[in-house]
Design a protein around this motif. Sequence first.
Motif, PDB file in Angstrom:
ATOM      1  N   ALA A 193      62.695  55.261  27.628  1.00 42.64           N
ATOM      2  CA  ALA A 193      61.533  55.476  26.757  1.00 42.64           C
ATOM      3  C   ALA A 193      60.998  54.144  26.254  1.00 42.64           C
ATOM      4  CB  ALA A 193      61.915  56.388  25.599  1.00 42.64           C
ATOM      5  N   LEU A 194      61.891  53.263  25.874  1.00 41.18           N
ATOM      6  CA  LEU A 194      61.477  51.946  25.387  1.00 41.18           C
ATOM      7  C   LEU A 194      60.784  51.150  26.500  1.00 41.18           C
ATOM      8  CD1 LEU A 194      61.559  49.923  23.019  1.00 41.18           C
ATOM      9  CD2 LEU A 194      63.739  49.118  23.927  1.00 41.18           C
ATOM     10  N   GLN A 195      61.353  51.191  27.710  1.00 44.61           N
ATOM     11  CA  GLN A 195      60.781  50.458  28.837  1.00 44.61           C
ATOM     12  C   GLN A 195      59.413  50.993  29.245  1.00 44.61           C
ATOM     13  OE1 GLN A 195      63.879  50.840  31.765  1.00 44.61           O
ATOM     14  NE2 GLN A 195      64.973  49.043  31.044  1.00 44.61           N
ATOM     15  N   THR A 196      59.187  52.277  29.057  1.00 40.76           N
ATOM     16  CA  THR A 196      57.914  52.878  29.448  1.00 40.76           C
ATOM     17  C   THR A 196      56.978  53.086  28.261  1.00 40.76           C
ATOM     18  OG1 THR A 196      58.926  55.076  29.322  1.00 40.76           O
ATOM     19  CG2 THR A 196      58.854  54.029  31.486  1.00 40.76           C
ATOM     20  N   ASN A 246      29.576  38.697  39.156  1.00 38.98           N
ATOM     21  CA  ASN A 246      29.801  39.204  37.809  1.00 38.98           C
ATOM     22  C   ASN A 246      31.265  39.163  37.384  1.00 38.98           C
ATOM     23  OD1 ASN A 246      27.099  39.796  37.265  1.00 38.98           O
ATOM     24  ND2 ASN A 246      27.259  41.740  38.351  1.00 38.98           N
ATOM     25  N   ALA A 247      32.135  38.636  38.239  1.00 39.86           N
ATOM     26  CA  ALA A 247      33.557  38.560  37.902  1.00 39.86           C
ATOM     27  C   ALA A 247      33.775  37.498  36.830  1.00 39.86           C
ATOM     28  CB  ALA A 247      34.379  38.230  39.136  1.00 39.86           C
ATOM     29  N   LYS A 248      34.658  37.790  35.902  1.00 38.55           N
ATOM     30  CA  LYS A 248      34.946  36.867  34.801  1.00 38.55           C
ATOM     31  C   LYS A 248      35.632  35.605  35.302  1.00 38.55           C
ATOM     32  CE  LYS A 248      37.200  36.817  30.293  1.00 38.55           C
ATOM     33  NZ  LYS A 248      37.979  37.606  29.336  1.00 38.55           N
ATOM     34  N   ASP A 249      36.571  35.757  36.255  1.00 39.62           N
ATOM     35  CA  ASP A 249      37.330  34.612  36.754  1.00 39.62           C
ATOM     36  C   ASP A 249      37.514  34.770  38.259  1.00 39.62           C
ATOM     37  OD1 ASP A 249      38.829  32.325  36.920  1.00 39.62           O
ATOM     38  OD2 ASP A 249      40.566  33.117  35.851  1.00 39.62           O
ATOM     39  N   VAL A 250      37.046  33.781  39.023  1.00 38.71           N
ATOM     40  CA  VAL A 250      37.160  33.805  40.488  1.00 38.71           C
ATOM     41  C   VAL A 250      37.985  32.604  40.914  1.00 38.71           C
ATOM     42  CG1 VAL A 250      35.884  33.671  42.658  1.00 38.71           C
ATOM     43  CG2 VAL A 250      34.933  34.944  40.722  1.00 38.71           C
ATOM     44  N   GLN A 251      38.923  32.854  41.828  1.00 36.38           N
ATOM     45  CA  GLN A 251      39.765  31.783  42.348  1.00 36.38           C
ATOM     46  C   GLN A 251      39.930  32.000  43.849  1.00 36.38           C
ATOM     47  OE1 GLN A 251      43.626  31.606  40.528  1.00 36.38           O
ATOM     48  NE2 GLN A 251      44.207  29.763  41.604  1.00 36.38           N
ATOM     49  N   GLU A 252      39.542  31.031  44.649  1.00 36.39           N
ATOM     50  CA  GLU A 252      39.639  31.086  46.104  1.00 36.39           C
ATOM     51  C   GLU A 252      38.983  32.351  46.667  1.00 36.39           C
ATOM     52  OE1 GLU A 252      43.662  30.457  47.375  1.00 36.39           O
ATOM     53  OE2 GLU A 252      43.896  28.682  46.157  1.00 36.39           O
ATOM     54  N   HIS A 253      37.774  32.627  46.238  1.00 39.64           N
ATOM     55  CA  HIS A 253      36.974  33.768  46.703  1.00 39.64           C
ATOM     56  C   HIS A 253      37.605  35.118  46.383  1.00 39.64           C
ATOM     57  CE1 HIS A 253      34.448  30.898  48.734  1.00 39.64           C
ATOM     58  NE2 HIS A 253      35.490  30.427  49.408  1.00 39.64           N
ATOM     59  N   GLN A 254      38.426  35.169  45.341  1.00 40.36           N
ATOM     60  CA  GLN A 254      39.053  36.414  44.902  1.00 40.36           C
ATOM     61  C   GLN A 254      38.920  36.535  43.396  1.00 40.36           C
ATOM     62  OE1 GLN A 254      43.092  36.604  46.264  1.00 40.36           O
ATOM     63  NE2 GLN A 254      42.527  36.312  48.398  1.00 40.36           N
ATOM     64  N   ILE A 255      38.851  37.779  42.913  1.00 37.44           N
ATOM     65  CA  ILE A 255      38.776  38.009  41.473  1.00 37.44           C
ATOM     66  C   ILE A 255      40.174  37.826  40.902  1.00 37.44           C
ATOM     67  CG2 ILE A 255      38.275  39.684  39.666  1.00 37.44           C
ATOM     68  CD1 ILE A 255      36.281  40.980  41.617  1.00 37.44           C
ATOM     69  N   LYS A 256      40.294  36.938  39.942  1.00 41.67           N
ATOM     70  CA  LYS A 256      41.582  36.685  39.291  1.00 41.67           C
ATOM     71  C   LYS A 256      41.683  37.599  38.072  1.00 41.67           C
ATOM     72  CE  LYS A 256      44.489  33.044  37.441  1.00 41.67           C
ATOM     73  NZ  LYS A 256      44.599  31.638  37.085  1.00 41.67           N
ATOM     74  N   VAL A 257      42.771  38.371  38.015  1.00 40.59           N
ATOM     75  CA  VAL A 257      42.996  39.301  36.922  1.00 40.59           C
ATOM     76  C   VAL A 257      44.303  38.963  36.236  1.00 40.59           C
ATOM     77  CG1 VAL A 257      41.661  41.157  37.988  1.00 40.59           C
ATOM     78  CG2 VAL A 257      44.100  40.999  38.444  1.00 40.59           C
ATOM     79  N   PRO A 258      44.483  39.385  34.983  1.00 42.17           N
ATOM     80  CA  PRO A 258      45.730  39.103  34.296  1.00 42.17           C
ATOM     81  C   PRO A 258      46.899  39.854  34.937  1.00 42.17           C
ATOM     82  CG  PRO A 258      44.062  39.926  32.771  1.00 42.17           C
ATOM     83  CD  PRO A 258      43.510  40.042  34.136  1.00 42.17           C
ATOM     84  N   LYS A 259      48.063  39.264  34.867  1.00 42.68           N
ATOM     85  CA  LYS A 259      49.260  39.891  35.397  1.00 42.68           C
ATOM     86  C   LYS A 259      49.584  41.115  34.533  1.00 42.68           C
ATOM     87  CE  LYS A 259      54.085  38.843  36.435  1.00 42.68           C
ATOM     88  NZ  LYS A 259      55.123  37.819  36.394  1.00 42.68           N
ATOM     89  N   VAL A 260      49.816  42.263  35.188  1.00 42.75           N
ATOM     90  CA  VAL A 260      50.081  43.489  34.440  1.00 42.75           C
ATOM     91  C   VAL A 260      51.486  44.037  34.666  1.00 42.75           C
ATOM     92  CG1 VAL A 260      47.667  44.207  34.292  1.00 42.75           C
ATOM     93  CG2 VAL A 260      49.041  44.893  36.261  1.00 42.75           C
ATOM     94  N   VAL A 261      52.229  43.481  35.617  1.00 43.06           N
ATOM     95  CA  VAL A 261      53.591  43.922  35.893  1.00 43.06           C
ATOM     96  C   VAL A 261      54.527  42.776  35.562  1.00 43.06           C
ATOM     97  CG1 VAL A 261      55.187  44.752  37.658  1.00 43.06           C
ATOM     98  CG2 VAL A 261      52.795  45.439  37.721  1.00 43.06           C
ATOM     99  N   GLY A 262      55.575  43.076  34.772  1.00 44.69           N
ATOM    100  CA  GLY A 262      56.493  42.027  34.325  1.00 44.69           C
ATOM    101  C   GLY A 262      57.596  41.746  35.216  1.00 44.69           C
TER     102      GLY A 262
END
Length: 96
Positions: free
Chosen positions: A12-15, A80-96
């Motif tokens: 439960a804590l992990q999820t 319109n992407a906030k952050d582009v790196q090497e022709h790809q949309i850079k998104v924040p890491k969501v998996v730890g």
Amino acid sequence: MDDTEKMLKKLALQTMFDISDEQMPALVEEYHIFMNHVKALEAIDTSDVEPLAFPYEIETTFLREDVANHVISREDALKNAKDVQEHQIKVPKVVG
């Protein structure tokens, strides 16, 4: 607190679920019911059964072929992407 309750609290804590002490007995009961179903499934002999990629053996003739009919340029897709790196949309890491 027994091992099952500790394990469920940890999960439960992990999820990010908040399990109260009042909810725990019902959750433990549901866990045991689920595990009994798993044991019943594990008891089924599947040694002569071929694995399936899809649970139905139905022809899918009703599906159409994919046809690209409105293609935009990479620049238009990324403008319109906030952050582009090497022709790809850079998104924040969501998996730890």
